[in-house]
Write a protein that holds these residues in place. Structure first.
Motif, mmCIF file in Angstrom:
data_model
loop_
_atom_site.group_PDB
_atom_site.id
_atom_site.type_symbol
_atom_site.label_atom_id
_atom_site.label_comp_id
_atom_site.label_asym_id
_atom_site.label_seq_id
_atom_site.Cartn_x
_atom_site.Cartn_y
_atom_site.Cartn_z
ATOM 1 N N ALA A 42 14.037 -3.708 4.658
ATOM 2 C CA ALA A 42 14.417 -3.505 6.059
ATOM 3 C C ALA A 42 14.353 -2.026 6.411
ATOM 4 N N ARG A 43 14.767 -1.177 5.472
ATOM 5 C CA ARG A 43 14.742 0.262 5.759
ATOM 6 C C ARG A 43 13.333 0.831 5.671
ATOM 7 N N MET A 44 12.545 0.247 4.820
ATOM 8 C CA MET A 44 11.141 0.699 4.729
ATOM 9 C C MET A 44 10.368 0.313 5.984
ATOM 10 N N LEU A 45 10.623 -0.915 6.468
ATOM 11 C CA LEU A 45 9.804 -1.455 7.557
ATOM 12 C C LEU A 45 10.461 -1.299 8.928
ATOM 13 N N GLU A 50 10.498 -8.989 9.193
ATOM 14 C CA GLU A 50 9.446 -8.658 8.215
ATOM 15 C C GLU A 50 10.051 -8.438 6.837
ATOM 16 N N ALA A 51 11.226 -7.813 6.814
ATOM 17 C CA ALA A 51 11.891 -7.557 5.532
ATOM 18 C C ALA A 51 12.246 -8.871 4.844
ATOM 19 N N GLU A 52 12.648 -9.869 5.631
ATOM 20 C CA GLU A 52 12.966 -11.179 5.045
ATOM 21 C C GLU A 52 11.710 -11.795 4.426
ATOM 22 N N ASP A 53 10.595 -11.680 5.127
ATOM 23 C CA ASP A 53 9.333 -12.216 4.580
ATOM 24 C C ASP A 53 8.975 -11.519 3.263
ATOM 25 N N CYS A 88 5.543 -3.803 1.182
ATOM 26 C CA CYS A 88 5.874 -2.959 2.339
ATOM 27 C C CYS A 88 4.701 -2.030 2.665
ATOM 28 N N THR A 89 4.110 -1.468 1.621
ATOM 29 C CA THR A 89 2.964 -0.577 1.827
ATOM 30 C C THR A 89 1.850 -1.317 2.558
ATOM 31 N N ASP A 90 1.573 -2.537 2.123
ATOM 32 C CA ASP A 90 0.511 -3.324 2.774
ATOM 33 C C ASP A 90 0.822 -3.519 4.253
#
Lengths: 192, 129
Positions: A42-45, A50-53, A88-90
């Motif tokens: 969540a903090r990255m994105l 999206e973080a849940e996915d 997350c990078t992707d």
């Protein structure tokens, strides 16, 4: 929360029990690893959905990997962090850069004002984090928001400890610079 | 140390303190994992355990064998061998062919017809080689 093995918290043993068909082991591993991965993603994105996915996908890869897990390898949580970082990078590569905006604060009562200010500070930090280079962002999140030690971060990012220290220091300097203009607006004046 | 250095140091410390306040605010309100996400993860876990086992090396070998070039090659070889056997054994036996079933005589007649077109003689045995 440290990732290192503690009594009663042997993640590899839990994984072996899961492979043997123990549902409780899967539940224990999920409760142990998934919330941390969700916070990190969540903090990255900067996006909870999206973080849940990402969390679900990273955990799914752990379940698939479980029968081939080799004891003596990294802790499962470390491995899942690595997977989540790559996912997350992707996603970040596919996404346009988020705009850095401090949200406007509406006129509210003092208690509501404090709550709104807190939310605004968090949003400002997330926006600032999104402007950091990706590796610096990872290092700052893991060190200062997840509270991990530098060796743990080094294992996740597959770097040396010195490189992690350097990334974290540069990340903090950059974050301070980005947030400098928002301090006054968000109630952090020079008297703090 | 000069006064400007002192100022810069103080400024850096102030920046670090302010950053910590932002980080504290974020740490105090972490995103929570929903029950539905937990259920989805556990459903995946159970599904991955009941997924069909990966094929063994042996089974993989057979599958590759059938899906690659080997099966068509083998089939072609068998066809050529059978045809060669049929041409080599059946065709040079015109006497036996007289007793052959009607369908075989028809086939031989058709081959004779082709031989006339190709080499200009009725009976390949008359080629004398």
């Amino acid at each position: 929360m440290p990732l290192e093995q503690r009594p009663g918290d042997d993640q590899a043993a839990l994984l072996a029990r899961f492979v043997a068909g123990d549902r409780h082991a899967a539940e224990a591993l999920t409760d142990l690893i998934a919330p941390r991965i969700l916070r990190f993603a969540a903090r990255m994105l900067g996006d909870l959905a999206e973080a849940e996915d990402v969390t679900q996908e990273a955990m799914l890869r752990l379940w698939r990997m479980a029968p081939d897990w080799q004891s003596g390898a990294a802790q499962p949580a470390t491995w899942v962090y690595r997977v989540a970082a790559n996912l997350c990078t992707d996603r970040l590569r596919r996404r346009r850069k988020m705009l850095h905006e401090v949200p406007e604060l509406p006129d509210t009562s003092p208690s509501q004002h404090a709550q709104m200010m807190q939310t605004a500070r968090i949003q400002a930090l997330e926006a600032a984090l999104s402007q950091l280079p990706e590796r610096q962002r990872q290092a700052v999140i893991l060190r200062h928001l997840e509270g991990m030690s530098n060796p743990e971060i080094a294992a996740i990012m597959m770097l040396g400890v010195e490189a992690v220290e350097s990334l974290t220091a540069r990340g903090k300097r950059n974050l301070s610079a980005i947030l400098a203009g928002d301090r006054e607006a968000l109630g952090y004046d020079d008297d703090d | 140390m000069s006064a400007p250095d002192h100022n810069a140091e103080g400024r850096n410390q102030q920046d670090a303190d302010h950053l910590m306040l932002f980080l504290d605010a974020a740490r105090d309100s972490p995103p929570e994992m929903s029950t539905s996400l937990r259920e989805r993860i556990l459903t995946d876990a159970m599904a991955s355990r009941t997924a069909p086992a990966r094929p063994t090396v042996n089974a993989l070998g057979w599958r590759n064998w059938f899906s690659g070039w080997a099966a068509p090659g083998f089939a072609g070889g068998v066809t050529v061998a059978v045809l060669g056997f049929w041409i080599g054994v059946t065709m040079p036996m015109p006497v036996m062919a007289l007793d052959a079933p009607e369908w075989l005589q028809g086939a031989l007649g058709y081959l004779d017809l082709m031989a006339v077109q190709l080499i200009g003689i009725d009976d390949p045995l008359l080629m004398e080689f």
